[in-house]
Design a protein around this motif. Structure first.
Motif, short mmCIF file in Angstrom:
data_model
loop_
_atom_site.label_atom_id
_atom_site.label_comp_id
_atom_site.label_asym_id
_atom_site.label_seq_id
_atom_site.Cartn_x
_atom_site.Cartn_y
_atom_site.Cartn_z
N SER A 50 0.98 -1.05 0.19
CA SER A 50 -0.21 -0.21 -0.26
C SER A 50 1.26 1.43 0.30
N LYS A 51 2.12 1.05 0.56
CA LYS A 51 2.44 2.55 0.64
C LYS A 51 3.50 2.51 -0.61
N ALA A 52 3.58 1.67 -0.88
CA ALA A 52 4.99 1.43 -2.57
C ALA A 52 3.65 2.04 -3.73
N GLY A 53 2.63 1.74 -3.01
CA GLY A 53 1.67 2.59 -4.39
C GLY A 53 0.77 3.88 -4.28
N PHE A 54 0.85 4.60 -2.80
CA PHE A 54 0.71 5.70 -2.61
C PHE A 54 1.81 6.49 -3.37
N ARG A 55 3.29 6.03 -3.28
CA ARG A 55 4.76 6.40 -3.65
C ARG A 55 3.69 6.95 -4.58
N PHE A 56 4.03 5.78 -5.04
CA PHE A 56 3.85 5.70 -6.85
C PHE A 56 2.55 6.88 -7.28
N PHE A 57 1.96 6.85 -6.81
CA PHE A 57 0.41 7.67 -6.76
C PHE A 57 1.43 9.38 -6.27
N ALA A 58 1.88 9.47 -5.20
CA ALA A 58 2.44 10.89 -4.97
C ALA A 58 3.47 11.29 -5.98
N ALA A 59 3.91 10.43 -6.05
CA ALA A 59 4.86 10.75 -7.40
C ALA A 59 4.75 11.04 -8.76
N THR A 60 3.52 10.65 -9.17
CA THR A 60 2.51 10.27 -10.55
C THR A 60 2.13 12.27 -10.31
N MET A 61 1.82 12.38 -8.85
CA MET A 61 0.75 13.99 -8.66
C MET A 61 1.72 15.05 -9.24
N GLU A 62 3.02 14.51 -8.40
CA GLU A 62 3.93 15.85 -8.41
C GLU A 62 3.99 15.78 -9.61
N GLN A 63 4.74 14.93 -11.47
CA GLN A 63 4.61 15.64 -11.84
C GLN A 63 3.18 16.24 -12.28
N CYS A 64 2.87 15.82 -12.37
CA CYS A 64 1.51 16.73 -12.98
C CYS A 64 0.85 17.87 -12.44
N ARG A 65 1.38 17.51 -11.56
CA ARG A 65 1.70 19.25 -10.99
C ARG A 65 2.88 20.07 -11.67
N ILE A 66 3.96 19.63 -12.23
CA ILE A 66 4.56 20.08 -12.75
C ILE A 66 4.58 20.50 -14.36
N HIS A 67 4.21 19.37 -14.58
CA HIS A 67 4.02 18.95 -15.94
C HIS A 67 2.48 18.93 -16.59
N PRO A 68 1.29 20.03 -15.96
CA PRO A 68 0.23 20.89 -15.89
C PRO A 68 0.10 20.17 -17.50
N ASP A 69 -0.16 20.59 -18.68
CA ASP A 69 -0.11 21.08 -20.06
C ASP A 69 0.03 19.33 -20.55
N ALA A 71 0.19 16.41 -18.26
CA ALA A 71 -1.05 16.04 -17.56
C ALA A 71 -2.05 15.90 -18.40
N ASP A 72 -2.47 17.42 -18.73
CA ASP A 72 -3.95 16.84 -19.65
C ASP A 72 -4.12 16.62 -20.40
N GLU A 73 -3.03 16.49 -21.74
CA GLU A 73 -3.14 16.02 -22.56
C GLU A 73 -3.12 14.69 -22.53
N THR A 74 -2.23 13.80 -21.91
CA THR A 74 -1.72 12.23 -21.58
C THR A 74 -3.34 11.71 -20.94
N GLY A 75 -4.19 12.97 -20.86
CA GLY A 75 -5.10 12.95 -19.89
C GLY A 75 -5.14 12.44 -18.52
N TYR A 76 -4.85 12.93 -17.83
CA TYR A 76 -4.39 12.41 -15.67
C TYR A 76 -5.51 14.20 -15.57
N THR A 77 -5.98 14.10 -16.03
CA THR A 77 -7.59 14.76 -15.45
C THR A 77 -7.60 15.12 -13.68
N SER A 78 -8.26 15.85 -13.06
CA SER A 78 -8.33 15.69 -11.80
C SER A 78 -9.58 15.12 -11.55
N ASP A 79 -10.98 14.72 -11.81
CA ASP A 79 -11.25 13.14 -11.97
C ASP A 79 -10.55 12.01 -12.30
N ARG A 80 -9.65 12.07 -13.23
CA ARG A 80 -9.27 10.88 -13.37
C ARG A 80 -8.75 10.61 -12.07
#
Length: 89
Positions: A50-69, A71-80
């Protein structure tokens, strides 16, 4: 979303640790170890996974924050992202 090398390395390290725990559980069952001891290891492996999964998700969220365009292009919307988070919890 591509993760930085250091994040990927840390997550893989955690997963390898879980893999070792799972092999240990298999050995304990083969050896006929006490149910309480085996279940303790199941709980530890579950928590580590579970901790590994949350770490993976946190890292993905950080990349979406750094590269919002991107993230949008690849479908990482807020809802998703919310949907993915809820799958972990």
């Amino acid at each position: 979303m591509e993760l930085p090398t250091e994040d990927r390395t840390e997550i893989i390290k955690r997963l390898r640790r879980v893999e070792g725990q799972i092999r240990g559980i298999q050995a304990m069952i083969d050896e006929g170890r006490d149910c309480n001891d085996v279940l303790t290891q199941f709980a530890a492996a579950h928590k580590a996974m579970s901790k590994a999964g949350f770490r993976f998700f946190a890292a993905t969220m950080e990349q979406c924050r750094i590269h919002p365009d991107l993230a949008d292009e690849t479908g990482y919307t807020s809802d998703r992202m919310e949907e993915m988070f809820l799958r972990l919890s």
